[in-house]
Design an enzyme around this catalytic site. Structure first.
Site, PDB file in Angstrom:
ATOM      1  N   GLU A   1       0.854  -1.189   0.000  1.00 39.34           N
ATOM      2  CA  GLU A   1       0.000   0.000   0.000  1.00 39.34           C
ATOM      3  C   GLU A   1       0.896   1.247   0.000  1.00 39.34           C
ATOM      4  OE1 GLU A   1      -3.488   1.739   3.013  1.00 39.34           O
ATOM      5  OE2 GLU A   1      -1.850   0.521   3.819  1.00 39.34           O
TER       6      GLU A   1
ATOM      7  N   LYS B   1      -9.570   1.544  -1.481  1.00 41.55           N
ATOM      8  CA  LYS B   1      -9.726   1.075  -0.109  1.00 41.55           C
ATOM      9  C   LYS B   1     -11.055   1.510   0.492  1.00 41.55           C
ATOM     10  CE  LYS B   1      -7.057   1.165   4.253  1.00 41.55           C
ATOM     11  NZ  LYS B   1      -5.860   1.793   4.854  1.00 41.55           N
TER      12      LYS B   1
ATOM     13  N   CYS C   1      -4.773  -3.331   3.559  1.00 39.81           N
ATOM     14  CA  CYS C   1      -4.374  -3.011   4.932  1.00 39.81           C
ATOM     15  C   CYS C   1      -5.514  -3.140   5.951  1.00 39.81           C
ATOM     16  CB  CYS C   1      -3.735  -1.621   4.961  1.00 39.81           C
ATOM     17  SG  CYS C   1      -2.733  -1.294   6.440  1.00 39.81           S
TER      18      CYS C   1
END
Length: 271
Positions: free
Chosen positions: A42, A115, A153
């Site tokens: 990321e 995300k 994440c």
């Protein structure tokens, strides 16, 4: 069917060109080790410990120079390459997107994921400068019949998101991260990675940033929760092989996906 995969662990900084150059050497290493799919962290494009106006200022469009560089790397080494970038705000907006982009060995873009679950925890507020991704169908792409899905994440802490990826047909969950260091964070990271693999009977390939802005411990886990390859806290590349015959054996012994009695949300926001 087997497909070689690799996770890249490095420490991107605030210069996208230097980050791309660093990534190139790791992609070379992964390709030479036989990987067909290479996963980078990321925020591979630009990384800071705390997000602020610098991230907005550095943002690039999806067809900008950083993603063009990623496409060139994928084509140069003949791999599918997944990496995180800082994507420019949509028209009329002020917050950037935390975006993963996947390119194929011909340089073409094959998947994009923004995300969904932002890191508003442990004293951080990612949502101050990042817009949550849209709740759409899971982003997947196929390599020789093996289906890869993506999460990012903090998404790891939300099992329903990873389950949606598995329910969409993914055999492998790719998870780039900048897992911020802290007390017990590595233990939580490794525990959750193995849990997502076991409960969804998928391979998990997690590429984290290393020190100073990430906790490291990138790893590849098989669908029974066995760690196939892992790194410590230094830059490096870890490789393993996705084997669909092994996946089928695990899913025959543990048919948890077919035995589940709850459906997956259509993507509407939680109330």
């Amino acid at each position: 069917m087997t497909v070689g995969i690799a996770v890249v662990q490095f420490a991107p900084g605030t210069d996208p060109e230097i980050n791309l150059s660093s990534l190139r050497e790791h992609v070379r290493t992964a390709a030479e080790a036989g990987a067909r799919v290479v996963v980078a962290p990321e925020y591979s494009m630009f990384a800071v410990t705390r997000l602020d106006e610098r991230v907005v200022a550095i943002a690039q469009p999806l067809d900008g120079p950083f993603t063009s560089g990623l496409a060139a790397l994928a084509a140069e080494f003949g791999v599918f390459l997944v990496a995180g970038l800082v994507e420019s705000p949509s028209p009329g907006a002020t917050r950037i997107s935390n975006t993963l982009v996947a390119h194929g060995p011909d340089g073409a873009r094959v998947a994009v994921y923004r995300k969904v679950h932002l890191y508003d925890a442990f004293g951080h507020l990612e949502s101050d400068v990042v817009a949550a991704g849209p709740l759409v169908a899971p982003a997947t792409f196929a390599v020789d019949g093996v289906v890869f899905g993506m999460q990012t994440c903090f998404d790891l802490r939300f099992p329903e998101g990873c389950r949606r990826v598995a329910a969409a047909g993914a055999h492998v969950l790719l998870l780039p991260a900048q897992w911020i260091p802290g007390p017990a964070k590595v233990d939580q990271w490794t525990t959750l990675l193995r849990a997502r693999a076991i409960e969804n009977t998928v391979y998990v390939a997690a590429a984290d940033q290393c020190a100073p802005r990430g906790a490291g411990s990138s790893m590849i886990v098989d669908p029974a929760g066995t760690v196939l390859a892992e790194l410590g806290d230094e830059p490096g590349v870890a490789t393993a092989t996705v084997d669909t015959a092994h996946l089928a054996r695990v899913r025959t012994a543990n048919p948890s996906l077919s035995l589940r009695r709850f459906t997956i949300s259509d993507g509407s926001a939680a109330e």
